[in-house]
Each structure stands twice: as C-alpha cells, then as structure tokens.
Scaffold this active site. Structure first.
Site, PDB file in Angstrom:
ATOM      1  N   CYS A   1      17.590   8.139  -9.529  1.00 10.66           N
ATOM      2  CA  CYS A   1      18.721   8.351  -8.661  1.00 10.66           C
ATOM      3  C   CYS A   1      17.815   8.515  -7.247  1.00 10.66           C
ATOM      4  CB  CYS A   1      19.577   9.743  -8.702  1.00 10.66           C
ATOM      5  SG  CYS A   1      20.581   9.818 -10.112  1.00 10.66           S
TER       6      CYS A   1
ATOM      7  N   TYR B   1       7.449  -0.617 -11.032  1.00 14.07           N
ATOM      8  CA  TYR B   1       8.521  -1.392 -10.997  1.00 14.07           C
ATOM      9  C   TYR B   1       9.919  -0.742  -9.973  1.00 14.07           C
ATOM     10  CZ  TYR B   1      13.379  -2.744 -12.333  1.00 14.07           C
ATOM     11  OH  TYR B   1      14.733  -3.055 -12.252  1.00 14.07           O
TER      12      TYR B   1
ATOM     13  N   ASN C   1      17.524  14.149  -9.084  1.00 14.73           N
ATOM     14  CA  ASN C   1      17.108  12.808  -9.759  1.00 14.73           C
ATOM     15  C   ASN C   1      16.109  13.006 -11.145  1.00 14.73           C
ATOM     16  OD1 ASN C   1      15.770  10.385 -10.265  1.00 14.73           O
ATOM     17  ND2 ASN C   1      14.121  10.698  -8.651  1.00 14.73           N
ATOM     18  N   GLY C   2      16.422  12.706 -12.145  1.00 14.63           N
ATOM     19  CA  GLY C   2      15.834  12.941 -13.279  1.00 14.63           C
ATOM     20  C   GLY C   2      16.965  13.146 -14.321  1.00 14.63           C
TER      21      GLY C   2
ATOM     22  N   GLY D   1      19.919   4.005  -6.992  1.00 16.34           N
ATOM     23  CA  GLY D   1      21.167   4.234  -7.637  1.00 16.34           C
ATOM     24  C   GLY D   1      22.429   3.454  -7.131  1.00 16.34           C
TER      25      GLY D   1
END
Ligand code: SF4
Length: 484
Positions: free
Chosen positions: A2, A262, A106-107, A32
């Site tokens: 995210c 990436y 985020n995670g 996201g």
C-alpha cells in the site's frame, strides 16, 4: 503493498494538510489502486473520508476543502488481508476510551489470529476484516494515557510487516516494524521562497514534516528527505517541534528486496540507491549471467525498462521499444465482457511490428509469477513476426509466497515452485529463459544479503510465519474466527 503518507504543517499555513497529503499520495498510486482515504485533525477532532477507487476519484477537489486541519494521513490500498470492500478501505478510525485514532498501514501482519485473542469481544467488535482494523482497535482500547505509550505496549505483540502512519488529535506518528519490511521515510517541507510568502521556513518552530512510503512522494510536495524511519522506531511529529524518536524494539533489518527490483517507483531512493540506477545495474548483471545472441533488446513496459537498458548497455545490443502499453486499462477499467477478457494481455500491450518483424529479440521483464502473462507476450511477439524470443528476468525465480504485504499466490500457483526452468521456458514458448541470481541482485545493489528479505526467492523468512497464515487473506472473514 500500500502507499502511506502523513503531514504536519506549521500553524497558520496557507495550504491544508489534506491538500499536501493528497498530493503526496498521488505519487504512491502505483502501490495500491483498490481504495484511497484521508484522515485529518484540526488539533481537536479527527475527520475521515475514504472510498473504493483510485485517488483522483476518491479525494477530489470537491471533498478536500471540508477536511480542514494542519495534520493529515493518507492511504491507498492493495489488499493483503480482507476483501476489497468499503469497510476495509483505510485509514481506519476508532474512538476508544482514551483516544481517537486513525491509521494507514502498509504491510501484512502474520499473527492476526493470535492478536484477535487479545481483543476483548473479539471479531464481533470489528466493523472491517483487516489486520489494520484489529491493530487500531487494540491501540484505541489500550489504557495507557498517551498514544506513543499505547504503541510501545501493543507493538511488542505484533508480528509481521507494518509501516504505519498514525493520527491522533495533535500528532502524526510514523512506525516501522523491527525488520523494516516496508519502506517509510521522513521528510521536511522546504522553506518557501520569500516571494511565496514564507509558508515554511528553516526554523523548527515553523517547519512542516512529512512521512511517506517512498521518496518520490517527498519530491512532489517539495519536501527534502531527512532519513528513513528506522526498523523498530516510532517517529513522533508535532507542530512546532523537531521530530521525536522512540525506539520500541531492536532492529533486525530485512527490507523487501522486491521493492528495489520492481514495486517502488524508479525515481525513488532506497538504501541510498536510486532505483532506476539499481535496476539498470541489475540488467547489466543479467547480461553477464545470461548473454543472448540476438538483434535487439526490448523491455516489457513499463517496469522492465531500466533493466533492459542495462542489459543493452552491457551486451552492446541495440535497445528498442517493441511493445506499447495502453496506460488506461488499470483496475478502474470496467470488467470487460468474456470475449474481450480472452484478449488478455493484448488489451494492455501492443507490439510494434516494424520493430520486431524478422528480429531475434531479447525481452527483459522484472518477474514471472504464474507464467501466463509472459506466455501471452511471447505469443504476441511471434505473431508480430519475431524469429526468436529470449526471455530475461531481472529477478530470481519466485519459489515461495510472501506473507509480508505482497499478495503473491499460494505456492502451487507460482510457476517456479512447480516447474523446472526448462519446463517454464517450454510453457511460455520462449527460445531461452534466464533469471538474475540472488548474488547478481546483490552485486547490482552493492549491499550485503543480510539487509534484505529474499524469502520469496530462497524461503528464508525473517519473521516466522504461523502455518495458518497461508489462509491469511480472508482470515477475519471466517466464521471460526468471528466467534473468537
Ligand atoms: Fe518482499 Fe519477497 Fe520478502 Fe515478500 S517474501 S517481503 S515480496 S522479498
């Protein structure tokens, strides 16, 4: 994965924190696309707005003026725990006995089931089915008088990946798990030019501060990078004060190496490396490890481009763009009819026949997950007249699932976990296939192995993953847990 952003503006700013946070979030849209949201505080009250969809449709200019205040956090979501429904959009919000809190995460946590047992009343008290909702409830319930103390009490129970932006009535707080799986950076809003009215200055008392998943989001709001939030660190941002650092655990760094290969934008910096340059060097290493006898090198756009440039540079082969990406078939694209869906990758990529016809191609991409997309690309290029297609991947084969915030498939859906490399080459229909080695990734980064998580490549998980985490995504939607 995210995107998170947090902003604390100095008192009397002409801009609003909602504007700054939304602008910063735009630079993180690639992290996201399922939902977006914003929480603001005017020093007394928190307000929240979130919805499903891209940032530009959720946080549009009609809504932002009503979200007033100098403190804000923002989030865009890619789901790893819980479905894509409105309730699961973030930031989360919770009014507890001691505090009101909003969180952007985020995670992905790996001990959600165990954490649920710490919440009196269990699943029935959670309006959403995300690990973040559970964490927010635990923090809001925590009897410690101060939010930072609540974090210090709750976080030692939490396992897995979490880079958080937390908003209470008067602070924005950044938190990074002890492994630092996901990035989080601290920035300082630069002093505006005199002619701009001196909105921000170098004086701490009148300086603004921001937190972001990637440095590119600092650039877009005109902030300068101060430093990473360290693994195991809490950084407290408050108006008129310098950031305060509080350590809640020893650091055992294991940044997701896929962020550098990436996921993150090429104009971002991580571990002191610009990611375009890091990826270009990965392409150079790839050319050394897996040379090809071809007429030209081309990327799978857009993310394969830096590595393809490096491959061309190192091999001496010419670089051309042989595939054009349609940028407007993202997740907001209305589900096409069955007939159109069969067109698969051709809705996104179109070959440049003049470039590929009659040529032996080296095609560089950053990963193969199931193999179906690569197979379609090879087929597309052959139908456009390519005489040979050699696939080169600027990452090692993905053998294992990720439990730390990337929704990679269960093992049986990862083609490298179930096929040999020769079988993969035959499945995708390429003339040859080569992956960059872990050693090659590290050589390109010029950094040691123990700074990173490589678990999806080598199975060496930095944080033990409970067996039932394999059913992780919809864990809080299951009846058995709902009773807990
Ligand atoms: Fe990144 Fe792979 Fe580790 Fe997940 S398992 S955090 S994708 S390196």
């Amino acid at each position: 994965m995210c995107g998170v952003f947090g902003a604390v503006l100095p008192p009397g700013s002409a801009a609003s924190a909602a504007d700054v946070a939304t602008l910063g979030l735009f630079a993180l849209q690639h992290r996201g696309q399922e939902s977006a949201g914003l929480a603001v505080s005017d020093g007394e009250q928190l307000m929240l707005y979130k919805d499903l969809g891209m940032i530009s449709t959720v946080l549009d200019e009609r809504r932002l003026p009503s979200l007033r205040g100098d403190l804000a956090i923002a989030h865009c979501r890619y789901s790893t725990t819980g479905s894509t429904v409105w309730e699961n959009a973030q930031p989360t919000f919770r009014l507890g006995p001691r505090r009101a809190l909003a969180i952007g995460h985020n995670g992905n946590l790996v001990n959600t089931r165990a954490l649920l047992e710490l919440l009196p009343g269990g699943r029935a008290r959670l309006p959403a089915s995300t690990d973040t909702e559970l964490l927010t409830a635990l923090l809001a319930d925590e009897p410690a008088a101060d939010t930072v103390d609540a974090l210090r009490r709750v976080l030692p129970h939490v396992r897995g990946a979490y880079s958080l932006v937390v908003l209470d009535d008067r602070r924005v707080i950044g938190v990074r798990d002890p492994h630092g799986f996901r990035p989080l950076v601290l920035g300082r809003l630069r002093a505006a030019a005199e002619t701009d009215g001196g909105l921000w200055s170098d004086d701490v008392a009148t300086t603004g501060w921001v937190l972001a998943s990637e440095t590119t989001a600092l650039d877009i709001v005109g902030a300068e990078m101060v430093r990473d939030v360290e693994p195991g660190e809490i950084v407290v941002l408050e108006q008129g004060r310098a950031p305060v650092s509080v350590r809640f655990a020893d650091a055992t760094p294991a940044l997701c190496v896929f962020e550098l290969i990436y996921f993150a934008r090429p104009d971002s910096y991580m571990e002191g490396r610009n990611l375009y340059e890091a990826r270009r060097k990965m392409g150079m290493q790839l050319a050394i490890e897996h040379p090809t006898d071809a007429d030209l090198v081309m990327p799978v756009p857009d993310t394969g481009a830096p590595a393809a440039a490096g491959y061309a540079e190192s091999s001496g082969l010419p670089y051309r763009e042989g595939l054009v990406r349609n940028r407007y078939t993202g997740r907001t694209f209305i589900q096409p009819s069955q007939t159109l869906r069969h067109r698969g990758v051709t809705m996104k990529l179109n070959p440049l026949r003049e470039v590929v016809r009659g040529k032996r191609l080296t095609v560089v991409d950053d990963s193969i997950v199931r193999g179906t997309t690569t197979k379609q690309i090879v087929d597309l290029l052959r139908r456009a007249g390519a005489t040979e297609v050699h696939i080169r991947i600027s990452a090692p084969p993905i053998y294992h699932p990720c439990f730390y915030g990337i929704d990679t498939q269960v093992e049986t859906e990862l083609i490298a976990a179930t096929h040999t490399q020769d079988e993969i080459r035959d499945f995708i229909g390429a003339d040859s296939l080569g992956y960059l080695s872990i050693r090659g990734v590290l050589a390109a980064l010029d950094l040691p192995y123990d700074r990173f998580c490589f678990a999806c490549f080598d199975g060496n998980y930095p944080e033990p993953v409970p067996y039932d985490a394999a059913r992780r995504k919809f864990m809080l939607e299951e009846a058995v847990v709902a009773g807990g």
